[in-house]
Design an enzyme around this catalytic site. Structure first.
Site, PDB file in Angstrom:
ATOM      1  N   GLU A 199       0.823  -1.222   0.000  1.00  0.00           N
ATOM      2  CA  GLU A 199       0.000   0.000   0.000  1.00  0.00           C
ATOM      3  C   GLU A 199       0.853   1.266   0.000  1.00  0.00           C
ATOM      4  OE1 GLU A 199      -2.841  -0.192   3.176  1.00  0.00           O
ATOM      5  OE2 GLU A 199      -3.717  -2.061   2.471  1.00  0.00           O
ATOM      6  N   GLU A 249      -4.450  -8.990   1.506  1.00  0.00           N
ATOM      7  CA  GLU A 249      -5.107  -8.679   2.782  1.00  0.00           C
ATOM      8  C   GLU A 249      -6.612  -8.728   2.567  1.00  0.00           C
ATOM      9  OE1 GLU A 249      -3.862  -5.114   4.865  1.00  0.00           O
ATOM     10  OE2 GLU A 249      -1.761  -5.429   4.277  1.00  0.00           O
TER      11      GLU A 249
END
Length: 812
Positions: free
Chosen positions: A431, A509
């Site tokens: 991210e 995730e």
């Protein structure tokens, strides 16, 4: 981006390369020569360090007086020893524990046998901004707290005299990590002693480029270094233990240079490595000179093939495998960041027992002990290097060091971990803030290329998400990856497959609550090769993620405001005691066939209002049929089942029968008035009752019961025993509402290193000799000393019958 088929040899560059033909020759090898026993090549350097919390600039000097410093053994994390405080600068990210600056010093005598040898010190992990000194001379600075690194001591070493290694650790600049990092020398330290001609550190790489049922081609690439002042003629010999196979290469190596040698060995009828059968082989690599072994290293490896493409998914040894994975941070709960081998091994045991076949080391390099355990026990690994790149997530994070250190840190990770068969992917980030910018494409290309320079046998991935910033913009970035990691955006996979049909996707995730939808996605689409839930195990820091709140509590997500006294993440399938939450049983049931029926009870809402869940939370659900004060009120019982239907009985009276197929997401929810006694769920197949599971009402706690994960441990000053405490009624049932204060006393060759109860709102110290029980349970972790004998742990509490347990420590 082309589909990735991984079964190819390692790329070799930068050195003069000597390639040796395939050899199957043990009978033709030189005689068995023993390495000189004058010195041990690799020595554990963990014991008898001096420690001071604070900054003392003179402490680098060999003459500095450290007599009043604390004596301790590594691994060591000073943050976990401190008190929780909402004002500590690491804040919620760091679990409200202290950080700061610390110094370590260790005196040691360099034996005369080390004269004319090469002596190095190897640190597996120091958090962070470490500077290492030998006899006052600085050896260097390493900013990244998760990097492993080695320094040459030879130029500064006083052979036959006392020497002092000093280490300054600076974790004062906060915030620098989005989760609990710990502080100090939290992983092992080693001294490495070799001849001037030696196998370079991390200098052996092993691949298996060709594998079938009859034979495997094992390729061993060894980097040999000559630090002598003249040319050296040596033989490099490699043998596979237990096999009649080996290879020898004659080398002439110039002074101050390195030679990279490629040897190939054929093994007949190889046993393949997999999570179900984690067979390991061991290669002995030796340098022989004048008919004497002058250097030897041993390397474990597994024989296996991996392949990825959007049509077939992930193939391990030619067979399709769905990755049922979980993300884990590096901490060991109440031990903090201290990476004891046993703690790392137990973590893998817990993951395997919970049904996972894969783990993502989010978001930093793991310990070597963790990967060793993954190899031995059979757990597939996404090995991750970084959380962020050049753009910062915290004011003092890795972004400050990225330009200067990222390529080296990335390549060091690959060099260190490349021989682990458990590692199936390299992750270059998570991210990253600049993910939608053109610069991110350039960075990804640089990092991916740096990986491929060393290891082209595994794919490169990273975890990406947009949080609503647009998605198609990622196509150019994802094209620089072999596997595209989706964080919380897996629902985009089908439409992305239409746009980019060759893309291979992994859910890096996902929310715990989305277990079924993630399983359905990966089960129905080969181009989505698996899911990694956030997270597999509760962890310290990122305080309040996964929390649930009662009506009288202040509600907020963890990134919005301080959540103190919450000091950790409650989003794991497994809590900090090692107890599997109900969601763990549900997830495992989706992916595995070894558990088909499970039952738990949803905690009822208080009379004054409803329980509220944060984004990563699931409803608090317990293995309990003990709800005093709730008699006659409705309560919800969840049954997870791989049977077509289930029945529920209360005190042998049938409540009802419900379907539990795919349409019902393998769940049945029964609402009924609570009545003490026994509830029983029964799996139904073709109208017949096949299997049952029971919960019984417990009485008030009367006694303490103790159980150890191992009642024999090594007397090596490092080994651990995990002792679980249960508060039980007179019938031995755990009282799930017991919160008694427990006191711990220990005798014998051991000490208590941590206590816990899994309650992340309990801000009492993990280093205490007492702890309140939570949900009727607690945990004591005992560490051995260097002496053999019997450790006796006694646990007492007012109004409870105490208990004791013995742990035997075994010497060599």
């Amino acid at each position: 981006m082309n589909p990735l088929q991984i079964n190819i040899p390692i790329i070799i560059s930068h050195y003069r390369i000597i390639i040796v033909a395939i050899a199957v020759l043990l009978a033709g090898c030189r005689g068995t020569n023993q390495q000189s026993e004058e010195f041990e090549r690799k020595q554990l350097f963990d014991f008898d360090w001096k420690f001071y919390l604070g900054d003392v600039q003179e402490a680098s000097a060999a003459s500095f007086n450290d007599d009043d410093w604390r004596l301790l053994d590594l691994p060591h994390d000073w943050s976990i020893e401190g008190d929780f405080d909402a004002l500590h600068p690491a804040g919620n990210d760091g679990g409200y524990l202290p950080t700061g600056i610390g110094w370590y010093r260790k005196s040691f005598k360099a034996p005369t046998e080390w004269r004319d040898k090469k002596i190095s010190v190897y640190f597996e992990g120091v958090y962070e901004n470490s500077e290492v000194f030998i006899n006052g001379a600085s050896l260097g600075v390493r900013p990244y707290g998760y990097a492993s690194f080695l320094y040459d001591l030879t130029p500064h070493l006083k052979v036959g005299e006392e020497n002092v290694i000093s280490v300054r650790v600076d974790n004062a600049h906060q915030k620098n990590c989005r989760w609990y990092s710990g502080s100090g020398i939290y992983r092992h330290v080693w001294l490495i002693a070799t001849e001037k001609v030696h196998i370079k550190h991390w200098g052996v790489g092993i691949t298996t480029p060709q594998v079938n049922g009859d034979e495997a081609l094992v390729e061993i690439t060894t980097l040999v270094r000559n630090d002598a002042d003249s040319p050296q003629n040596i033989t490099l010999s490699t043998k596979i233990k237990g096999e009649e196979s080996g290879a020898e290469t004659l080398i002439e190596i110039e002074p101050g240079t390195e030679e990279q040698v490629v040897q190939q060995i054929v093994l007949k009828k190889p046993l393949l490595w997999s999570p179900d059968s984690p067979t390991l082989y061991h290669a002995d690599v030796e340098i022989i000179q004048d008919n004497k072994v002058i250097d030897r290293t041993t390397h474990s490896f597994g024989i296996r093939t991996i392949a990825f493409n959007s049509n077939d998914g992930f193939l391990l040894n030619g067979e399709p495998v769905i990755l049922n994975g979980g993300c884990v941070h590096h901490d060991n709960g109440s031990l903090g960041a201290a990476a004891y081998d046993r703690a790392e091994e137990r973590k893998v045991e817990l993951l395997k027992a919970a049904g996972f076949n894969a783990v993502r080391t989010a978001h930093n390099p793991p310990s070597e002990a963790f990967l060793d355990a993954c190899d031995r026990l059979g757990l597939l690994v996404i090995d991750e290097a970084f959380d962020g790149w050049k753009a910062s997530k915290n004011p003092h994070d890795y972004s400050q060091h990225f330009d200067a250190w990222a390529k080296r840190d990335m390549q060091d990770l690959v060099l260190r971990d490349r021989n682990h068969p458990s590692v199936i992917m390299w992750s270059i980030g998570n991210e990253v803030i600049e993910r939608t910018e053109p610069a991110a494409v350039e960075i990804a290309e640089m990092l991916a290329s740096s990986v491929k320079e060393i290891d082209a046998t595994r794919p490169v991935t990273s975890g990406m998400t947009t949080w609503g910033q647009g998605w198609e913009v990622f196509d150019s970035l994802m094209a620089k990856h072999d596997i595209c990691g989706y964080n919380y955006q897996q629902w985009r996979a089908p439409e992305d497959h239409v746009r980019v049909p060759e893309r291979v996707i992994v859910g890096t995730e996902s929310y715990p609550r989305d277990a079924f939808s993630m399983w359905k996605l990966v089960s129905e689409h080969n181009y989505v090769i698996g899911d990694f839930v956030w997270t597999a195990i509760d962890y310290l820091g990122e305080s309040g993620i996964g929390a649930y709140y009662y009506p009288d509590e202040d509600f907020s997500e963890h990134w919005v405001s301080s959540r103190f006294p919450w000091h950790g993440a409650y989003c794991g399938d497994i809590d900090l005691l090692g107890w599997r939450k109900p969601v763990s049983h549900y997830r495992s049931m989706l992916y595995n066939d070894d558990e088909k029926l499970y039952m738990a009870v949803r905690e009822p809402n208080p009379d004054e209002g409803a329980i509220r869940l944060t984004g990563w939370a699931v409803w608090p659900t317990w293995e309990s049929w003990t709800w005093p004060g709730h008699e006659g009120k409705d309560i919800e019982v969840e049954v997870y089942s791989k049977y077509p239907a289930v029945r529920l009985y209360v005190n042998d009276v049938l409540v009802g029968e419900k379907q539990t197929g795919v349409a019902e997401e393998f769940k049945a929810l029964f609402t009924l008035p609570y009545a003490p006694g026994e509830i029983r769920a029964v799996g139904i197949e073709k109208g017949e009752e096949k299997e049952s599971t029971v919960l019984q009402t417990a009485g008030t706690g009367k006694m303490i019961a103790l159980s150890a994960d191992r009642d024999e441990i090594a007397a090596d000053g490092q080994d651990l025993s995990y002792i679980t405490v249960h508060i039980t009624d007179e019938n031995g049932l755990t009282d799930p509402n017991a919160s008694n204060k427990l006191a711990f006393e220990i005798e014998g060759p051991g000490r208590i290193v941590a206590v816990d109860n899994a309650n992340l709102k309990d801000s009492s110290s993990y280093g205490s000799n007492s702890r309140d029980a939570w949900k009727g349970k607690a945990l004591v972790i005992v560490r051995s000393t260097g002496d053999a004998g019997v450790i006796s742990l006694k646990v007492t509490s007012p109004h409870l019958k105490g208990s004791a347990i013995n742990i035997q420590t075994i010497g060599k």
